[in-house]
Write an enzyme that holds these catalytic residues in place. Structure first.
Site, PDB file in Angstrom:
ATOM      1  N   ASP A  98      -3.177  -3.378   5.405  1.00  0.00           N
ATOM      2  CA  ASP A  98      -3.046  -2.792   4.093  1.00  0.00           C
ATOM      3  C   ASP A  98      -4.504  -2.413   3.771  1.00  0.00           C
ATOM      4  O   ASP A  98      -5.552  -2.858   4.313  1.00  0.00           O
ATOM      5  CB  ASP A  98      -2.587  -3.954   3.164  1.00  0.00           C
ATOM      6  CG  ASP A  98      -1.092  -3.974   3.095  1.00  0.00           C
ATOM      7  OD1 ASP A  98      -0.197  -3.031   3.949  1.00  0.00           O
ATOM      8  OD2 ASP A  98      -0.495  -4.875   2.792  1.00  0.00           O
TER       9      ASP A  98
ATOM     10  N   LYS B 260      -1.235   1.272   0.563  1.00  0.00           N
ATOM     11  CA  LYS B 260      -0.559   1.510  -0.410  1.00  0.00           C
ATOM     12  C   LYS B 260      -1.433   1.433  -1.631  1.00  0.00           C
ATOM     13  O   LYS B 260      -1.929   0.502  -1.825  1.00  0.00           O
ATOM     14  CB  LYS B 260       1.017   1.170  -0.594  1.00  0.00           C
ATOM     15  CG  LYS B 260       1.782   0.997   0.640  1.00  0.00           C
ATOM     16  CD  LYS B 260       3.121   0.552   0.472  1.00  0.00           C
ATOM     17  CE  LYS B 260       3.138  -0.923   0.303  1.00  0.00           C
ATOM     18  NZ  LYS B 260       2.811  -1.571   1.380  1.00  0.00           N
TER      19      LYS B 260
ATOM     20  N   MET C 170      -1.875  -7.014 -10.567  1.00  0.00           N
ATOM     21  CA  MET C 170      -1.465  -5.750 -10.537  1.00  0.00           C
ATOM     22  C   MET C 170      -0.934  -5.279 -11.801  1.00  0.00           C
ATOM     23  O   MET C 170      -0.295  -4.365 -12.148  1.00  0.00           O
ATOM     24  CB  MET C 170      -0.393  -5.164  -9.580  1.00  0.00           C
ATOM     25  CG  MET C 170      -0.492  -5.744  -8.282  1.00  0.00           C
ATOM     26  SD  MET C 170       0.787  -5.511  -7.146  1.00  0.00           S
ATOM     27  CE  MET C 170       1.758  -7.001  -7.676  1.00  0.00           C
TER      28      MET C 170
END
Length: 260
Positions: free
Chosen positions: A35, A57, A171
């Site tokens: 990632d 991502k 997040m």
């Protein structure tokens, strides 16, 4: 004959926070699928001859959709390869590790997990802000500040607005203003301290100290690179190991406990 997929937590970014198991599996794999949150310093520990596949991502931009990542892992393992699937933090804490494991299980592919230090723990070590502390927080909760496809964020605000609990929001940069307003509406004081971090434990780490009633505006002005982690609660008063004075509305519950 099928290979195997190791679902590995690469930790928050500092290579010294890797587990020995994670390092061994990374260095012995045939291919590493990683990632964007896996730091360059950790990637440097992988042998130069090892095949690497980036599936990074970001919020609102998925260079490789999750369905393609799932199919990729199955395909590589069916080629008889040993796959190190590297994820930032811990694969089982907002890491979608269990989703990938489910696909592998259904396909008959052997897999296992290697835990990693999650971002909240890395942030606590880096800043000196404990996630629990006697007299300040008796529990800690991790919540996501983002929903898939930007769906409406619906959380149990009444339960989360607990002054005796440290709330860690993953997040959450895009929705922290909404989160703060809902917590205040459910009686968590606006003066509650908040610490925001980006790239915790790495040389690029950024920090922002604020309060619940200001964090929405402050984070917009700061333009911190995503993902941003937020630590909300009285423990943030211990930032930099120097006890910051808490407002009266936050210390009153402590006096009540002491007089208990």
């Amino acid at each position: 004959m099928a290979g195997k997929v190791h679902l590995i937590g690469a930790g928050p970014g500092d290579p010294e926070l890797l587990t020995l198991r994670a390092l061994r599996l990374m260095q012995s794999a045939d291919v590493v699928v990683f990632d964007r949150l896996v730091s360059p310093a950790i990637m440097d520990l992988i042998p130069a001859t090892t095949r690497r596949i980036s599936v990074g991502k970001a919020s609102g931009f998925h260079s490789v959709p999750q369905e393609r990542i799932n199919a990729l892992l199955v395909d590589l393992a069916r080629q008889g390869l040993t796959v190190a699937r590297l994820k930032g933090g811990d694969p089982l804490i907002f890491g979608r590790g269990s989703e990938e494991a489910g696909v592998l299980r259904d396909a008959g592919i052997p897999y296992d997990y290697t835990p990693g230090i999650t971002a909240a723990q890395g942030a606590a070590v880096s800043t000196g802000v404990p996630l629990t502390h006697r007299g300040l927080a008796t529990s800690v909760r991790y919540v996501t500040g983002h929903r898939a496809q930007d769906a409406t964020l619906t959380l149990d605000w009444g339960s989360l607005a607990d002054p005796d609990c440290t709330l860690v929001v993953y997040m959450g940069a895009a929705n922290i203003g909404l989160i703060a307003r809902n917590l205040i509406a459910h009686n968590l004081p606006g003066a509650t301290p908040v610490l925001a971090l980006s790239h915790a434990t790495t040389p690029d780490e950024m920090r922002l100290l604020s309060t619940l009633d200001r964090i929405g505006d402050d984070i917009a002005d700061a333009r911190m690179p995503a993902p941003v982690l937020f630590i909300i609660g009285r423990v943030v008063s211990l930032y930099n190991s120097v006890a910051l004075p808490l407002p009266a509305e936050l210390t009153a519950p402590l006096r009540m406990v002491a007089n208990g």
